[in-house]
Motif scaffolding. Structure first.
Motif, PDB file in Angstrom:
ATOM      1  N   GLN A   1      -3.954 -12.853  -6.228  1.00 54.73           N
ATOM      2  CA  GLN A   1      -5.064 -11.972  -6.589  1.00 54.73           C
ATOM      3  C   GLN A   1      -6.095 -11.876  -5.467  1.00 54.73           C
ATOM      4  O   GLN A   1      -6.933 -10.981  -5.470  1.00 54.73           O
ATOM      5  CB  GLN A   1      -5.733 -12.471  -7.865  1.00 54.73           C
ATOM      6  CG  GLN A   1      -6.300 -13.891  -7.764  1.00 54.73           C
ATOM      7  CD  GLN A   1      -6.981 -14.328  -9.057  1.00 54.73           C
ATOM      8  OE1 GLN A   1      -7.719 -13.551  -9.642  1.00 54.73           O
ATOM      9  NE2 GLN A   1      -6.707 -15.542  -9.502  1.00 54.73           N
ATOM     10  N   GLU A   2      -6.003 -12.756  -4.476  1.00 55.61           N
ATOM     11  CA  GLU A   2      -6.959 -12.748  -3.370  1.00 55.61           C
ATOM     12  C   GLU A   2      -6.396 -12.101  -2.104  1.00 55.61           C
ATOM     13  O   GLU A   2      -7.090 -12.015  -1.101  1.00 55.61           O
ATOM     14  CB  GLU A   2      -7.407 -14.179  -3.068  1.00 55.61           C
ATOM     15  CG  GLU A   2      -8.118 -14.835  -4.249  1.00 55.61           C
ATOM     16  CD  GLU A   2      -8.620 -16.230  -3.912  1.00 55.61           C
ATOM     17  OE1 GLU A   2      -8.493 -16.640  -2.732  1.00 55.61           O
ATOM     18  OE2 GLU A   2      -9.121 -16.910  -4.815  1.00 55.61           O
ATOM     19  N   TRP A   3      -5.169 -11.674  -2.123  1.00 50.57           N
ATOM     20  CA  TRP A   3      -4.563 -11.070  -0.939  1.00 50.57           C
ATOM     21  C   TRP A   3      -5.096  -9.657  -0.683  1.00 50.57           C
ATOM     22  O   TRP A   3      -5.491  -8.970  -1.631  1.00 50.57           O
ATOM     23  CB  TRP A   3      -3.064 -10.951  -1.134  1.00 50.57           C
ATOM     24  CG  TRP A   3      -2.283 -12.174  -0.797  1.00 50.57           C
ATOM     25  CD1 TRP A   3      -2.762 -13.385  -0.402  1.00 50.57           C
ATOM     26  CD2 TRP A   3      -0.866 -12.296  -0.847  1.00 50.57           C
ATOM     27  NE1 TRP A   3      -1.719 -14.252  -0.204  1.00 50.57           N
ATOM     28  CE2 TRP A   3      -0.548 -13.612  -0.459  1.00 50.57           C
ATOM     29  CE3 TRP A   3       0.160 -11.428  -1.174  1.00 50.57           C
ATOM     30  CZ2 TRP A   3       0.769 -14.070  -0.401  1.00 50.57           C
ATOM     31  CZ3 TRP A   3       1.461 -11.871  -1.114  1.00 50.57           C
ATOM     32  CH2 TRP A   3       1.763 -13.187  -0.730  1.00 50.57           C
ATOM     33  N   PRO A   4      -5.027  -9.193   0.567  1.00 47.26           N
ATOM     34  CA  PRO A   4      -5.239  -7.763   0.814  1.00 47.26           C
ATOM     35  C   PRO A   4      -4.123  -6.968   0.141  1.00 47.26           C
ATOM     36  O   PRO A   4      -2.984  -7.437   0.034  1.00 47.26           O
ATOM     37  CB  PRO A   4      -5.188  -7.654   2.341  1.00 47.26           C
ATOM     38  CG  PRO A   4      -4.457  -8.866   2.806  1.00 47.26           C
ATOM     39  CD  PRO A   4      -4.786  -9.942   1.818  1.00 47.26           C
TER      40      PRO A   4
ATOM     41  N   SER B   1      -5.227 -12.678 -12.242  1.00 50.93           N
ATOM     42  CA  SER B   1      -3.834 -12.527 -11.831  1.00 50.93           C
ATOM     43  C   SER B   1      -3.087 -11.526 -12.698  1.00 50.93           C
ATOM     44  O   SER B   1      -2.371 -10.657 -12.191  1.00 50.93           O
ATOM     45  CB  SER B   1      -3.119 -13.884 -11.879  1.00 50.93           C
ATOM     46  OG  SER B   1      -3.633 -14.760 -10.902  1.00 50.93           O
ATOM     47  N   LYS B   2      -3.240 -11.640 -14.010  1.00 47.92           N
ATOM     48  CA  LYS B   2      -2.509 -10.746 -14.897  1.00 47.92           C
ATOM     49  C   LYS B   2      -2.969  -9.304 -14.726  1.00 47.92           C
ATOM     50  O   LYS B   2      -2.143  -8.378 -14.624  1.00 47.92           O
ATOM     51  CB  LYS B   2      -2.666 -11.179 -16.345  1.00 47.92           C
ATOM     52  CG  LYS B   2      -1.826 -10.360 -17.319  1.00 47.92           C
ATOM     53  CD  LYS B   2      -1.826 -10.979 -18.704  1.00 47.92           C
ATOM     54  CE  LYS B   2      -0.889 -10.214 -19.639  1.00 47.92           C
ATOM     55  NZ  LYS B   2      -0.778 -10.858 -20.968  1.00 47.92           N
ATOM     56  N   GLU B   3      -4.277  -9.088 -14.659  1.00 47.00           N
ATOM     57  CA  GLU B   3      -4.807  -7.734 -14.538  1.00 47.00           C
ATOM     58  C   GLU B   3      -4.408  -7.102 -13.204  1.00 47.00           C
ATOM     59  O   GLU B   3      -3.978  -5.942 -13.154  1.00 47.00           O
ATOM     60  CB  GLU B   3      -6.326  -7.746 -14.685  1.00 47.00           C
ATOM     61  CG  GLU B   3      -6.831  -8.084 -16.082  1.00 47.00           C
ATOM     62  CD  GLU B   3      -6.704  -9.552 -16.439  1.00 47.00           C
ATOM     63  OE1 GLU B   3      -6.462 -10.368 -15.506  1.00 47.00           O
ATOM     64  OE2 GLU B   3      -6.801  -9.889 -17.633  1.00 47.00           O
TER      65      GLU B   3
ATOM     66  N   ASP C   1      -5.333 -22.635  -4.454  1.00 46.09           N
ATOM     67  CA  ASP C   1      -6.188 -22.481  -5.620  1.00 46.09           C
ATOM     68  C   ASP C   1      -6.537 -21.026  -5.866  1.00 46.09           C
ATOM     69  O   ASP C   1      -7.691 -20.648  -5.936  1.00 46.09           O
ATOM     70  CB  ASP C   1      -7.483 -23.304  -5.455  1.00 46.09           C
ATOM     71  CG  ASP C   1      -8.249 -23.382  -6.764  1.00 46.09           C
ATOM     72  OD1 ASP C   1      -9.459 -23.554  -6.718  1.00 46.09           O
ATOM     73  OD2 ASP C   1      -7.617 -23.265  -7.838  1.00 46.09           O
ATOM     74  N   ALA C   2      -5.503 -20.214  -6.022  1.00 42.41           N
ATOM     75  CA  ALA C   2      -5.725 -18.782  -6.194  1.00 42.41           C
ATOM     76  C   ALA C   2      -5.847 -18.365  -7.646  1.00 42.41           C
ATOM     77  O   ALA C   2      -5.799 -17.207  -7.966  1.00 42.41           O
ATOM     78  CB  ALA C   2      -4.572 -18.013  -5.547  1.00 42.41           C
TER      79      ALA C   2
ATOM     80  N   LEU D   1       4.476 -14.425  -9.814  1.00 43.18           N
ATOM     81  CA  LEU D   1       3.187 -13.867  -9.407  1.00 43.18           C
ATOM     82  C   LEU D   1       2.395 -14.886  -8.601  1.00 43.18           C
ATOM     83  O   LEU D   1       1.227 -15.178  -8.885  1.00 43.18           O
ATOM     84  CB  LEU D   1       2.403 -13.405 -10.635  1.00 43.18           C
ATOM     85  CG  LEU D   1       2.928 -12.093 -11.232  1.00 43.18           C
ATOM     86  CD1 LEU D   1       2.520 -11.937 -12.679  1.00 43.18           C
ATOM     87  CD2 LEU D   1       2.426 -10.912 -10.416  1.00 43.18           C
ATOM     88  N   ARG D   2       3.057 -15.441  -7.596  1.00 40.01           N
ATOM     89  CA  ARG D   2       2.470 -16.431  -6.720  1.00 40.01           C
ATOM     90  C   ARG D   2       2.978 -16.186  -5.305  1.00 40.01           C
ATOM     91  O   ARG D   2       4.012 -15.532  -5.119  1.00 40.01           O
ATOM     92  CB  ARG D   2       2.842 -17.859  -7.189  1.00 40.01           C
ATOM     93  CG  ARG D   2       2.474 -18.140  -8.643  1.00 40.01           C
ATOM     94  CD  ARG D   2       2.758 -19.587  -9.037  1.00 40.01           C
ATOM     95  NE  ARG D   2       1.919 -20.489  -8.294  1.00 40.01           N
ATOM     96  CZ  ARG D   2       2.355 -21.577  -7.659  1.00 40.01           C
ATOM     97  NH1 ARG D   2       3.631 -21.883  -7.654  1.00 40.01           N
ATOM     98  NH2 ARG D   2       1.521 -22.348  -7.009  1.00 40.01           N
TER      99      ARG D   2
END
Length: 879
Positions: free
Chosen positions: A687-690, A555-557, A20-21, A680-681
């Motif tokens: 978007q939550e990754w380091p 995600s897009k940004e 659920d990112a 982009l997955r």
């Protein structure tokens, strides 16, 4: 990435690394401790007792999990104590390669020298690791992908991907399967849920009538594909109807093909080939619409090129065993499609369709009128059985068809020039150069099929010699052989859309099994095939729902930031490139600045607007019971839309890939890099990754596409996408020296041909891959971009460490890069890839690239004798 090749796919992980990112939280949730405290403060009802028990189980499992991490890391990074002067030890291990192949690998392990922590990382032991469930799962996914028995300085590909490859055995119905494929399967599962009647909750929020109409169209196509009972009812009929129409068109005029000196062209051949091309079926030659690269890259003009062939590349026609197999497949197809029961078959098929109308869904069933081709619909005309066309000998005719096609393949341009040399493939000539040469085709009549009011006066020819060769080959070939060739071309494309019980489907499948190394008789999940069909035919429509389901939050940004950071890093690096002079470096920076970046989904067609998509697919007629016709309609619509671009200005917002695609591309004439939401997955991006993971994985994708703007072909397009030499002569010559270094390096690499031999991936006389290899070298720009943003990112908490991973951030950056290329592949599929794909095999996309990146050797403290740390004079350093 598939970049400049036909993209389908043709490069995913079975489960998301983060769940659920897509959406961020608007408000703060209570912490885990607060929730436990609140639970304990309440009376212990039966429900609370159950919840408390679950909490305790979770705590115990977490403790065990972390303990396992610590133990595995101890094994992963602890080396037995050795005397200081002890030489490196040699270990021989047996590794299971793609099924049926066992490879013995000799690994030289390093002595017990502690790995230094390169700047800017903080030593992991001095920082607290993230212990949230998502961090634990992400850490576990990284660990599970590794093979700690390997030395990263010697066999980094095995080290980074060995665990993944072992846990993802090659499916029996596939010749290759990697992380790209695994992610695409995940994306397919999401689309599949959308296709279901209930669908995911996000579908309910799209309540407009346009969305319902669009969703109904997509679901009807999917349902028609799944309806194997109806496909079996139709049998060979739908394909025979197409073939019957090809024959009737071809036999319309004299059966004699005119000579090169006869001014009267054969209209029957013209009509037949135009019909095939109008349905997206290749044959004889190919016309396409693209920008005039040397004059105005945004003005769309006509291009003439060679077609695709029945075998993947010309090399296959020179292999006796493959040629014999192909001939047998052609013979099987001709035996079915030249039987004497065409009228009876057509009657039975039309009766079956009528039965569907009456008994299934008459209210929604309609056969749409089609305004083109101008000679009428597929069922017009007689059965084509004119004098001189009696029973045929399939064996003899198949042999002649393969000989004819082999001659066409031999006359075609080699792929190294087609892929690597845009100057050689740009030859603008008057259209009369073709009409006066290929007199067997009436081009005015041909063009009337596609663009009746925009007849071109000029054409760009990719290979002028093929024009003359095609005319000569046609002139020397019996007309019955040409007709059979057209029939076979249709069958090879359309037979996979029939039921699996048909002889035509089985014949084409038998060829695919050998060429791709697929287990004979192994058939994959029908739903997977049908989702692919939906993406092929209505991909932007399905993409609207896919994006709504998966591409939320930032995600897009955040994805765009990775890309723009890499562009900035590239611009900064230009001043340090010794082989590029100041004039060329300034122009290169201007081109990098001018590149258009597209992320997620298109606005042309407008994926955010259901009505826009309904109009975009207005020519695609879908009925839930006629899959074969549905796909034929979609192909015809695509061809029609392409021809409408002729003479117009390029739509700079248009996309070549659909939103769910796991791929990316650089388009030189448009000077744009494009990244669909599908890639982009995880394992490419979250978007939550380091940041060190995002820049190592998705950063490689972004840097690869950016670098294409400056590779062996991309460098020949200027800031406006115009084809010209915009570097100075000195810089161009210096670049060629660097390119030759890459060619020499990759020419030494081989793949197993499955017959006890080896095939070089890039023969010196056939440089197919250097452009893509140069693109892969862009990983250094991703590394520099990550370093440049590190300080701010660290302060913002975006460089957090993961539990149980005793790696530096630099090492994890390169591990993220290596993991995305994990793949198992059969020898036959590897051979096909080498012969047809401008990309190198995954092993060399990793190790060939990293051997030219000194930062990698520094991160893993590789010795000066390590395979992946060659001396500077043997490294190909471009950037």
């Amino acid at each position: 990435m598939a970049d400049r090749e036909a993209r389908a796919p043709t490069d995913e992980e079975s489960a998301p690394l983060l769940q659920d990112a897509q959406n961020g939280e608007a408000t703060r949730r209570p912490s885990f401790t607060e929730r436990v405290g609140s639970l304990l403060a309440e009376p212990l009802t039966a429900v609370n007792k159950v919840l408390l028990l679950l909490v305790l189980v979770f705590l115990i499992l977490s403790s065990v999990f972390i303990g396992l991490f610590a133990g595995s890391q101890h094994k992963l990074h602890t080396t037995p104590d050795l005397p200081e002067d002890s030489p490196p030890s040699t270990v021989t291990s047996v590794i299971t390669a793609p099924p049926t192949t066992v490879t013995t690998t000799t690994v030289t392990t390093s002595t017990a020298v502690p790995v230094p922590v390169p700047a800017p990382s903080q030593p992991p032991s001095q920082e607290e690791a993230c212990l949230t469930p998502k961090c634990v799962v992400l850490s576990a996914a990284i660990l599970s992908s590794l093979d700690p028995s390997q030395d990263p300085c010697e066999n980094f590909y095995e080290y980074a991907t060995g665990g993944w490859r072992k846990s993802h055995p090659l499916p029996s119905d596939k010749g290759r399967f990697g992380s790209f494929n695994a992610l695409f399967q995940e994306n397919q599962d999401i689309v599949r849920q959308i296709m279901d009647a209930d669908g995911p909750p996000s579908i309910a929020s799209l309540s407009s009538s346009y969305d319902k109409q669009l969703l109904s169209k997509v679901r009807d196509l999917y349902a028609s594909c799944l309806d194997e009972e109806t496909l079996d009812t139709f049998g060979e009929g739908p394909l025979k109807d197409v073939v019957r129409h090809i024959k009737s068109l071809y036999r319309e005029e004299s059966t004699e093909i005119s000579s090169a000196h006869d001014e009267k062209p054969r209209k029957g051949l013209t009509a037949a080939i135009a019909y095939l091309h109008s349905k997206g079926i290749p044959g004889l030659f190919d016309f396409g619409i693209e920008g005039d690269a040397a004059v105005d890259p945004n003005f769309m003009v006509l291009w003439f090129s060679q077609p695709s062939f029945g075998l993947p590349s010309k090399e296959y026609y020179e292999e006796k065993s493959i040629r014999k197999l192909y001939q047998s497949v052609v013979e099987r197809l001709l035996a079915v499609l030249y039987d004497d029961d065409e009228d009876d078959i057509s009657t039975r098929v039309n009766a079956a369709k009528d039965d569907l109308i009456i008994n299934k869904d008459a209210s929604s069933y309609a056969w749409p009128p089609w305004p083109w081709p101008p000679w009428g619909g597929d069922d017009d005309g007689d059965d084509g059985d004119k004098p001189g066309h009696g029973p045929i000998d399939p064996h003899s005719l198949a042999k002649k068809v393969v000989k004819f096609e082999r001659e066409l393949a031999q006359a075609s341009l080699d792929l190294d020039i087609l892929y690597q040399d845009p100057l050689a493939t740009y030859n603008k000539v008057p259209i009369s150069n073709i009409t006066d040469t290929i007199t067997q085709i009436n081009l005015p009549n041909y063009f009337a099929t596609f663009t009746p009011r925009n007849y071109p006066t000029e054409v760009i020819v990719t290979y002028p010699a093929y024009v003359r060769s095609l005319a000569d080959i046609l002139n020397a070939t019996n007309p019955d052989v040409v007709e059979a060739y057209l029939v076979v071309r249709a069958a090879l494309v359309l037979a996979p859309r029939l039921g699996t019980s048909t002889e035509s489907w089985k014949a084409v499948r038998s060829l695919q099994e050998v060429l791709q190394g697929i287990k004979p008789g192994a058939i994959g999940d029908r739903a997977e095939y049908c989702v692919n069909s939906v993406d092929q035919a209505l991909g932007f429509a399905a993409g609207r729902f896919f994006v709504n389901e998966t591409f939320g939050g930032d995600s897009k940004e955040k994805g765009t930031k990775v890309i723009t950071d890499i562009v900035e890093a590239f611009k900064v690096s230009l001043s340090n490139i010794t082989w590029m002079d100041d004039t060329s470096a300034t122009a290169a920076a201007e081109k990098a600045e001018a590149i258009r970046v597209k992320v997620g989904y298109p606005v042309s067609p407008n994926t955010e607007n259901a009505l826009s998509l309904i109009r975009y697919y207005s020519l695609v007629k879908i009925n839930k019971y006629t899959y074969f016709d549905n796909m034929l309609s979609a192909s015809a619509s695509d061809v029609y839309k392409e021809w409408q671009l002729l003479g117009k200005v390029r739509d700079l917002e248009a996309w070549e890939m659909t939103p769910a695609t796991v791929n990316a591309y650089y388009n030189p004439p448009a000077n744009e890099i494009v990244f669909p939401a599908g890639i982009l997955r995880p394992p490419f991006f979250s978007q939550e990754w380091p940041s060190y993971l995002s820049y190592g994985a998705f950063g490689q994708v972004a840097a690869h596409e950016l670098t294409h703007a400056f590779d062996s072909a991309g460098r020949l397009y200027n800031q406006q996408g115009k084809l010209e030499e915009w570097w100075t002569n000195a810089t161009s010559e210096a670049f060629k020296v660097k390119q030759d270094c890459i060619v020499d390096q990759y020419s030494a690499y081989t793949v197993d041909d499955g017959k006890g031999g080896k095939i070089h991936i890039n023969p010196l006389t056939n440089d197919v891959t250097s452009g893509e290899n140069i693109g892969d070298s862009g990983i250094i720009q991703a590394f520099r971009a990550w370093q440049a943003q590190y300080e701010d990112s660290y302060k913002a908490g975006n460089e957090y460490l993961l539990p149980g991973l005793n790696f530096t951030r630099e090492q994890l950056f390169f591990l993220a890069f290596g993991r995305i290329w994990a793949e198992n592949i059969k020898p036959a599929a590897a051979v096909q890839r080498v012969r047809t794909d401008p990309h190198s095999p995954s092993l060399y996309r990793v190790e060939g690239t990293l051997s030219n990146v000194p930062e990698f050797a520094k991160a893993f403290n590789c010795s000066s004798k390590a395979k992946l740390n060659p001396p500077p004079e043997k490294q190909c350093l471009l950037w």
